[in-house]
Design an enzyme around this catalytic site. Structure first.
Site, mmCIF file in Angstrom:
data_model
loop_
_atom_site.group_PDB
_atom_site.id
_atom_site.type_symbol
_atom_site.label_atom_id
_atom_site.label_comp_id
_atom_site.label_asym_id
_atom_site.label_seq_id
_atom_site.Cartn_x
_atom_site.Cartn_y
_atom_site.Cartn_z
ATOM 1 N N GLU A 41 0.837 -1.204 0.000
ATOM 2 C CA GLU A 41 0.000 0.000 0.000
ATOM 3 C C GLU A 41 0.871 1.253 0.000
ATOM 4 O OE1 GLU A 41 -3.423 2.006 2.916
ATOM 5 O OE2 GLU A 41 -2.187 0.354 3.634
ATOM 6 N N LYS A 115 -9.138 2.645 -2.348
ATOM 7 C CA LYS A 115 -9.422 2.055 -1.040
ATOM 8 C C LYS A 115 -10.814 2.470 -0.587
ATOM 9 C CE LYS A 115 -7.085 1.527 3.470
ATOM 10 N NZ LYS A 115 -5.868 1.918 4.241
ATOM 11 N N CYS A 151 -5.357 -2.884 2.290
ATOM 12 C CA CYS A 151 -5.212 -2.948 3.748
ATOM 13 C C CYS A 151 -6.544 -3.051 4.490
ATOM 14 C CB CYS A 151 -4.400 -1.749 4.237
ATOM 15 S SG CYS A 151 -3.621 -2.053 5.859
#
Length: 551
Positions: A41, A115, A151
């Site tokens: 990430e 994300k 994540c």
């Protein structure tokens, strides 16, 4: 499909350096001929970039970096590069950036997934900078359908307790769209026990959706945060097929077919808690020095256990030729403490100096005598000694360019048993997240093969030696009791009443809670400290100073 897991250690803000490291990785991988290389990430910016993201020039530099990556892939036909970066959000969005995963192949970005879940707990503050993804989609690539997440997107798991509650489950959405493999780009900071939880989460997703799951985690130290790596590949049954090494950069390759045929890995822990703490702190020290441009460390050696432990860790991180220990005895320092400091330095093979502070201390007392007239000696005179030592260490730091390592532990910082502008001086606080009881345990562990820290340092009652016959326990509760109370009050957020209800003495709990409360101002001025527990003093604990609240 052959996939390479690139568990890398980026430097925050160093776009050129991170690009250069990735270029070398791709060159090294040529013989392997992977179809897809997966990076962590926000690899391009390093994680966390924090308020660098508010600088337009930095965003422009990142976009130029993405263009360079596109050109880079032209030299690797057939290769897909999947990595984390920032991308601009639409003009009508609440935030101007996305935290994104981009897939680059043959000179162009062929897919982007933003994300979805932006954490705001503990050390995270992603909603300050990022706009969440509006949609979640899969990506066809080389005969497979990639389900790409970032994540926190994987940390919404209803099958596990104590998970954040989100309205969206990106992993379930990707599975529903018939992904054939799930891939998560991660920058998940280390804390004790987290690697086990991370594995449970990924294994649960894989088993629930009957899909292989690949997680590539960042490694390295960035300021207070330490990233442990320990990237994972999990098969459809939820068993770990591959686990990358902890606390080091590593590249691992495997095919999707191998994920289901490799024997499950069962011994995945990076040692016990003490081994993990040691590895984490060594990595944190080494990267803080390297990324800040320092080469040598400077430590005030009191002859006590805290400075001894910090010195041992610094030698492991930097090498014995790059650590300088300084003993600064006062009129109240015991001969044994000076000898213990010297013996430690000899055992480690480091440079060592003794600078007595008696004359300086007497000069301070003489200077202040007219103003102190009529008042008996108290903690003021004790703190003068600590501040003299801090000034001497900072003078050596200025003259030689060494970084001073502060040696205070979590127990002392919690209750303010430390001197502002004295023993709190330093550029990095190495053990500020280690309770005193853990300091003793780790010191014993370091001595397991041979005596490095002198036995007298570990066995003698701890003392600041700022007045005659002083002992820590004259002021503080026994450390085994203090650390239990602090774990409940600081780490778990229990109230004093709740802690008393667990059987601790009311007067002790009240004293500890009040001490933590009234010393917040000291901790706000402390050096950055390396985080290894669930709740460290620093960026993940935001307590007001000028406040009145029930303890």
């Amino acid at each position: 499909m052959k996939i390479a897991l690139a568990q890398l250690n980026p430097t925050v803000g160093d776009i050129d350096g991170n690009l250069g490291r990735l270029q070398q990785v791709l060159e090294d991988l040529r013989p392997e001929q992977p179809d897809l290389v997966v990076c962590p990430e926000l690899y391009l910016t390093g994680y966390p970039p924090r308020d660098l993201l508010e600088r337009t020039s930095f965003i422009d530099e990142v976009e130029q970096g993405i263009r360079q990556l596109c050109l880079m892939t032209e030299a690797f036909p057939g290769l897909g590069l999947l990595l984390g970066t920032i991308t601009r959000a639409p003009l009508n969005a609440n935030r101007k950036l996305h935290n994104s995963a981009v897939l680059i192949a043959a000179g162009e970005v062929i897919f982007t997934q933003h994300k979805s879940l932006l954490p705001v707990y503990d050390v995270f503050d992603e909603q300050r900078y990022f706009e969440p993804a509006a949609t979640v989609a899969v990506c066809p690539f080389k005969g497979e359908t990639l389900g790409i997440s970032i994540c926190e997107d994987a940390w919404n798991n209803p099958e596990l307790d104590h998970m954040p509650a989100y309205a969206v489950d990106p992993i379930a959405l990707l599975a529903k769209q018939r992904a054939t493999v799930l891939i998560n780009l991660s920058a998940s900071p280390f804390q004790l026990g987290k690697e086990q939880l991370r594995q449970r989460i990924i294994s649960s997703h894989a088993k629930r959706h009957q899909l292989p799951f690949i997680l590539v985690n960042q490694v390295g130290g960035n300021d207070e945060l330490i990233f442990d790596g320990q990237s994972l590949v999990v098969n459809r049954q939820g068993s770990v097929a591959l686990a990358a090494a902890p606390f080091t950069s590593e590249i691992r390759c495997l095919t999707l077919a191998e994920i289901e045929t490799l024997p499950p890995q069962t011994d995945l822990l990076a040692g016990d808690d003490l081994d993990q703490i040691r590895q984490a702190l060594i990595l944190g020290i080494r990267d803080y020095f390297r990324k800040c441009g320092f080469h040598q460390g400077l430590i005030g050696l009191s002859g006590g256990i805290d400075s001894a432990l910090v010195c041992c860790l610094a030698v492991e991180a930097l090498g014995k030729d790059n650590v300088w220990g300084v003993s600064m005895p006062s009129p109240f320092s015991s001969r044994g403490s000076i000898d213990d400091a010297r013996k430690l330095a000899e055992n480690l093979g480091i440079q060592f100096a003794i600078i007595p502070i008696n004359t300086l201390y007497e000069a301070y007392l003489t200077t202040m005598k007219p103003l102190f007239a009529g008042r008996p000696p108290d903690v003021t005179e004790e703190n003068i000694q600590a501040r003299i030592r801090g000034s001497l260490l900072m003078a050596l730091s200025n003259k030689f360019g060494h970084l001073v390592l502060a040696t205070g532990n979590k127990s002392e910082l919690a209750v303010g048993y430390c001197t502002l502008y004295g023993d709190m001086c330093g550029g990095l606080s190495v053990i500020s997240d280690l309770p005193k009881t853990t300091v003793y345990r780790l010191a014993e562990r370091l001595n397991r093969a041979k005596e490095i820290i002198p036995r007298e340092t570990i066995s003698k009652p701890p003392s600041a030696e700022l007045r005659p016959d002083q002992k820590d326990q004259d002021t503080l509760p026994p450390y085994d009791i203090l650390d239990q109370i602090l774990a409940l009050f600081v780490d778990q957020g229990k109230s004093a009443a709740e802690i008393i209800g667990q059987g601790f003495a009311p007067e002790t709990v009240t004293w500890v809670a009040r001490a933590v409360y009234k010393n917040e101002y000291k901790r706000r001025q402390a050096a950055p400290g390396l985080k290894v527990t669930s709740k460290a003093f620093g960026m993940g604990r935001r307590i007001p100073i000028a406040a009145h609240y029930t303890i």
